[in-house]
Design a protein around this motif. Structure first.
Motif, PDB file in Angstrom:
ATOM      1  N   LEU A  41       0.825  -1.209   0.000  1.00 42.90           N
ATOM      2  CA  LEU A  41       0.000   0.000   0.000  1.00 42.90           C
ATOM      3  C   LEU A  41       0.859   1.259   0.000  1.00 42.90           C
ATOM      4  CD1 LEU A  41      -2.812  -1.001   2.530  1.00 42.90           C
ATOM      5  CD2 LEU A  41      -3.043  -0.677   0.060  1.00 42.90           C
ATOM      6  N   SER A  42       2.092   1.182   0.486  1.00 42.57           N
ATOM      7  CA  SER A  42       2.956   2.362   0.490  1.00 42.57           C
ATOM      8  C   SER A  42       3.330   2.804  -0.917  1.00 42.57           C
ATOM      9  CB  SER A  42       4.223   2.081   1.303  1.00 42.57           C
ATOM     10  OG  SER A  42       5.063   1.140   0.643  1.00 42.57           O
ATOM     11  N   PHE A  43       3.154   1.918  -1.898  1.00 43.85           N
ATOM     12  CA  PHE A  43       3.430   2.261  -3.296  1.00 43.85           C
ATOM     13  C   PHE A  43       2.154   2.608  -4.069  1.00 43.85           C
ATOM     14  CE2 PHE A  43       6.957  -0.579  -2.101  1.00 43.85           C
ATOM     15  CZ  PHE A  43       8.029   0.260  -2.381  1.00 43.85           C
ATOM     16  N   THR A  44       1.068   2.855  -3.345  1.00 42.46           N
ATOM     17  CA  THR A  44      -0.204   3.166  -3.986  1.00 42.46           C
ATOM     18  C   THR A  44      -0.757   4.483  -3.452  1.00 42.46           C
ATOM     19  OG1 THR A  44      -1.611   2.047  -2.334  1.00 42.46           O
ATOM     20  CG2 THR A  44      -0.676   0.683  -4.088  1.00 42.46           C
ATOM     21  N   ASN A  45      -1.851   4.916  -4.059  1.00 43.70           N
ATOM     22  CA  ASN A  45      -2.552   6.115  -3.580  1.00 43.70           C
ATOM     23  C   ASN A  45      -3.825   5.729  -2.836  1.00 43.70           C
ATOM     24  OD1 ASN A  45      -4.083   5.162  -5.682  1.00 43.70           O
ATOM     25  ND2 ASN A  45      -4.260   7.124  -6.765  1.00 43.70           N
ATOM     26  N   ALA A  46      -3.754   4.643  -2.071  1.00 41.96           N
ATOM     27  CA  ALA A  46      -4.928   4.089  -1.387  1.00 41.96           C
ATOM     28  C   ALA A  46      -5.556   5.130  -0.469  1.00 41.96           C
ATOM     29  CB  ALA A  46      -4.527   2.853  -0.590  1.00 41.96           C
ATOM     30  N   ARG A  47      -6.891   5.192  -0.523  1.00 43.69           N
ATOM     31  CA  ARG A  47      -7.641   6.063   0.379  1.00 43.69           C
ATOM     32  C   ARG A  47      -8.240   5.271   1.530  1.00 43.69           C
ATOM     33  NH1 ARG A  47      -6.800  11.356  -0.682  1.00 43.69           N
ATOM     34  NH2 ARG A  47      -8.842  11.817   0.222  1.00 43.69           N
ATOM     35  N   THR A  48      -8.233   3.942   1.416  1.00 44.94           N
ATOM     36  CA  THR A  48      -8.702   3.056   2.480  1.00 44.94           C
ATOM     37  C   THR A  48      -7.702   1.915   2.616  1.00 44.94           C
ATOM     38  OG1 THR A  48     -10.012   1.682   0.969  1.00 44.94           O
ATOM     39  CG2 THR A  48     -11.120   3.582   1.963  1.00 44.94           C
ATOM     40  N   LEU A  49      -7.954   1.031   3.577  1.00 45.80           N
ATOM     41  CA  LEU A  49      -7.059  -0.102   3.786  1.00 45.80           C
ATOM     42  C   LEU A  49      -7.451  -1.300   2.926  1.00 45.80           C
ATOM     43  CD1 LEU A  49      -6.466   0.001   7.641  1.00 45.80           C
ATOM     44  CD2 LEU A  49      -4.845   0.553   5.825  1.00 45.80           C
ATOM     45  N   THR A  50      -7.836  -1.037   1.694  1.00 48.16           N
ATOM     46  CA  THR A  50      -8.182  -2.097   0.750  1.00 48.16           C
ATOM     47  C   THR A  50      -7.469  -1.822  -0.571  1.00 48.16           C
ATOM     48  OG1 THR A  50     -10.153  -0.949  -0.052  1.00 48.16           O
ATOM     49  CG2 THR A  50     -10.431  -2.445   1.825  1.00 48.16           C
ATOM     50  N   TYR A  51      -7.444  -2.839  -1.414  1.00 49.54           N
ATOM     51  CA  TYR A  51      -6.779  -2.705  -2.707  1.00 49.54           C
ATOM     52  C   TYR A  51      -7.731  -2.214  -3.807  1.00 49.54           C
ATOM     53  CZ  TYR A  51      -3.415  -5.727  -0.336  1.00 49.54           C
ATOM     54  OH  TYR A  51      -2.529  -6.253   0.560  1.00 49.54           O
ATOM     55  N   HIS A  52      -9.019  -2.143  -3.517  1.00 47.41           N
ATOM     56  CA  HIS A  52      -9.993  -1.888  -4.567  1.00 47.41           C
ATOM     57  C   HIS A  52      -9.828  -0.492  -5.172  1.00 47.41           C
ATOM     58  CE1 HIS A  52     -11.823  -5.613  -3.341  1.00 47.41           C
ATOM     59  NE2 HIS A  52     -12.034  -5.160  -2.112  1.00 47.41           N
ATOM     60  N   SER A  53      -9.562   0.493  -4.349  1.00 50.24           N
ATOM     61  CA  SER A  53      -9.470   1.868  -4.841  1.00 50.24           C
ATOM     62  C   SER A  53      -8.031   2.358  -4.892  1.00 50.24           C
ATOM     63  CB  SER A  53     -10.288   2.799  -3.937  1.00 50.24           C
ATOM     64  OG  SER A  53      -9.802   2.744  -2.605  1.00 50.24           O
ATOM     65  N   ALA A  54      -7.080   1.423  -4.929  1.00 49.34           N
ATOM     66  CA  ALA A  54      -5.672   1.795  -4.877  1.00 49.34           C
ATOM     67  C   ALA A  54      -5.032   1.630  -6.245  1.00 49.34           C
ATOM     68  CB  ALA A  54      -4.938   0.938  -3.848  1.00 49.34           C
ATOM     69  N   ILE A  57       1.502   3.839  -7.721  1.00 46.89           N
ATOM     70  CA  ILE A  57       2.119   5.120  -8.084  1.00 46.89           C
ATOM     71  C   ILE A  57       3.629   5.102  -7.871  1.00 46.89           C
ATOM     72  CG2 ILE A  57       0.024   6.456  -7.646  1.00 46.89           C
ATOM     73  CD1 ILE A  57       1.194   7.235  -4.944  1.00 46.89           C
ATOM     74  N   GLY A  58       4.192   3.933  -7.604  1.00 53.03           N
ATOM     75  CA  GLY A  58       5.639   3.824  -7.466  1.00 53.03           C
ATOM     76  C   GLY A  58       6.151   4.491  -6.203  1.00 53.03           C
ATOM     77  N   LEU A  59       7.191   5.289  -6.357  1.00 52.85           N
ATOM     78  CA  LEU A  59       7.871   5.911  -5.208  1.00 52.85           C
ATOM     79  C   LEU A  59       7.360   7.317  -4.905  1.00 52.85           C
ATOM     80  CD1 LEU A  59      11.547   4.843  -6.017  1.00 52.85           C
ATOM     81  CD2 LEU A  59      10.004   3.809  -4.339  1.00 52.85           C
ATOM     82  N   PHE A 270      -4.159   6.780   3.154  1.00 56.72           N
ATOM     83  CA  PHE A 270      -3.589   5.544   3.680  1.00 56.72           C
ATOM     84  C   PHE A 270      -2.321   5.128   2.932  1.00 56.72           C
ATOM     85  CE2 PHE A 270      -7.740   5.116   5.651  1.00 56.72           C
ATOM     86  CZ  PHE A 270      -7.415   4.560   6.874  1.00 56.72           C
ATOM     87  N   GLY A 271      -2.250   5.407   1.658  1.00 56.17           N
ATOM     88  CA  GLY A 271      -1.032   5.076   0.928  1.00 56.17           C
ATOM     89  C   GLY A 271       0.164   5.814   1.480  1.00 56.17           C
ATOM     90  N   TYR A 272      -0.026   7.131   1.711  1.00 56.01           N
ATOM     91  CA  TYR A 272       1.059   7.936   2.275  1.00 56.01           C
ATOM     92  C   TYR A 272       1.359   7.508   3.705  1.00 56.01           C
ATOM     93  CZ  TYR A 272       3.710  12.080   3.652  1.00 56.01           C
ATOM     94  OH  TYR A 272       4.684  12.924   4.101  1.00 56.01           O
TER      95      TYR A 272
END
Length: 300
Positions: A41-54, A57-59, A270-272
Motif C-alpha cells: 500500500l505504500s506504493f499506492t494512492n490508497a484512500r482506504t485499507l483495501t486494494y480496490h481503490s488503490a 504510483i511507485g515511489l 492511507f497510501g502515504y
C-alpha cells in the motif's frame, strides 16, 4: 534396522515442526502478511485499507514524504525523544536499583514497590497525570515554582513549542524508570555479596562500588535495557503525545506514530501513511540490528 533408526531420529524433528505450525501460521497472519500489505500500500494512492481503490504510483509517496515539512518535523521530534529519554531513563533506573539494593534502609521493599508502581499504569493515565502537573494555572510544577519564589520561570509547559516535546519525555521517564529498575535489581542481586564485602574492606564507598563493581558486572543487562527503552519511547510516544499535547502547538510535539494516524485516519491518505509506516518499520529493524550487534559483542 538402519532405516528404522533413521526414522526414529527424524521423528522428533517432525514432531517439533508440527508443533510449530500453529505458531508460524499465527505469525504469518498477524505479522508477516500485514507487513507485506503495508509495503504494497505504500506504493499506492490508497484512500482506504483495501486494494480496490488503490492505484500503483511507485515511489511518489516516498518522494513526497522526504519533502514534507510536517513529516520532517515529526521525525525530528521522535529523534529528540530517542536521543534523550532512553539515556536518562536507564541512568535513573540504575541509580534507583543501586539505592534499593545497596542501601541499609529497612523500607527497601516499600521503595521498590513505589518506584515500580508507575509502570503498571496505562499510558493514558500517565498522560492525564502529567497534564495536571504541567497545567499552566493549576499545575503542580508552576505552583511549586511560585512557592519557591521562582515565578518568572512558570510557563505553559505543554503548550509552548520549546518545551512541549520534553513534557512527553518526562512522562515516559517517570513511567518506565521503575520497570527497568526491577530488571537492574535482579541483575545486581545476582552479584555475589562477597565482592561488595571485599570492596568495603578495601575502603570503597558507594560511588566506587557503583562504577568499579556494579556497572562492569551488569553491563550486558544495561545494554539490553537501553535498547528496550529506545523501543519503548518509539512505541509509547503516540499515546503520551495524544493525551498530553495532541501534537501541538503547531506540530511541535507530533511524533511519527501520531503523524501516521493523522494521515491515515483523519486525512484518508492511507497510501502515504503506509509509506511513513514502512519508514518507521525500517527504523525499528535498525534498532533490532543494533541490539543484536551489542549483545553479540558482549557474548564474544
Amino acid at each position: 534396522m538402519e532405516s528404522s533408526m533413521k526414522r526414529k531420529s527424524k521423528t522428533p524433528w517432525f514432531f517439533v515442526s508440527v508443533c510449530m505450525l500453529p505458531a508460524l501460521g499465527l505469525a504469518f497472519y498477524f505479522i508477516l502478511w500485514p507487513t507485506v500489505q503495508v509495503l504494497w500500500l505504500s506504493f499506492t494512492n490508497a484512500r482506504t485499507l483495501t486494494y480496490h481503490s488503490a492505484d500503483f504510483i511507485g515511489l511518489e509517496n516516498y518522494t513526497y514524504m522526504f519533502g514534507d515539512r510536517r513529516f520532517i518535523q515529526a521525525l525530528q521530534n521522535t529523534l529528540k525523544l530517542l536521543a534523550a529519554a532512553p539515556v536518562i531513563t536507564i541512568v535513573n533506573a540504575l541509580l534507583l536499583a543501586f539505592m534499593v539494593t545497596q542501601s541499609k534502609l529497612r523500607e527497601r521493599g516499600f521503595y521498590r514497590t513505589v518506584f515500580f508502581f508507575p509502570s503498571i499504569l496505562s499510558l493514558t493515565v500517565i498522560g492525564v497525570i502529567w497534564s495536571f502537573v504541567f497545567h499552566p494555572t493549576m499545575g503542580l510544577l508552576n505552583g511549586f515554582l511560585g512557592f519557591m519564589g521562582a515565578g518568572e520561570f512558570t510557563r505553559a509547559w505543554a503548550a509552548e513549542p520549546t518545551t512541549a516535546i520534553w513534557t512527553i519525555a518526562v512522562a515516559f521517564i517517570w513511567q518506565s524508570a521503575g520497570y527497568f529498575m526491577v530488571i537492574h535489581v535482579a541483575a545486581i542481586d545476582g552479584i555475589s555479596t562477597e565482592v561488595y564485602e571485599a570492596a568495603t574492606i578495601d575502603g570503597a564507598g558507594p560511588v566506587r562500588k557503583l562504577f568499579s563493581i556494579t556497572l562492569p558486572l551488569i553491563k550486558d543487562i544495561v545494554g539490553i535495557t537501553f535498547i528496550f527503552a529506545v523501543s519503548g519511547i518509539l512505541d509509547s510516544s503516540f499515546a503520551l503525545s495524544s493525551v498530553m499535547t495532541n501534537g501541538g502547538p503547531n506540530g511541535a510535539s507530533t511524533v511519527l506514530l501520531m503523524y501516521i494516524y493523522n494521515q491515515g485516519i483523519r486525512n484518508g491518505q492511507f497510501g502515504y501513511a503506509m509509506a511513513i509506516t514502512a519508514f518507521t518499520l525500517v527504523m525499528a529493524v535498525c534498532l533490532a540490528l543494533i541490539s543484536r550487534f551489542i549483545t553479540s559483542r558482549q557474548e564474544g
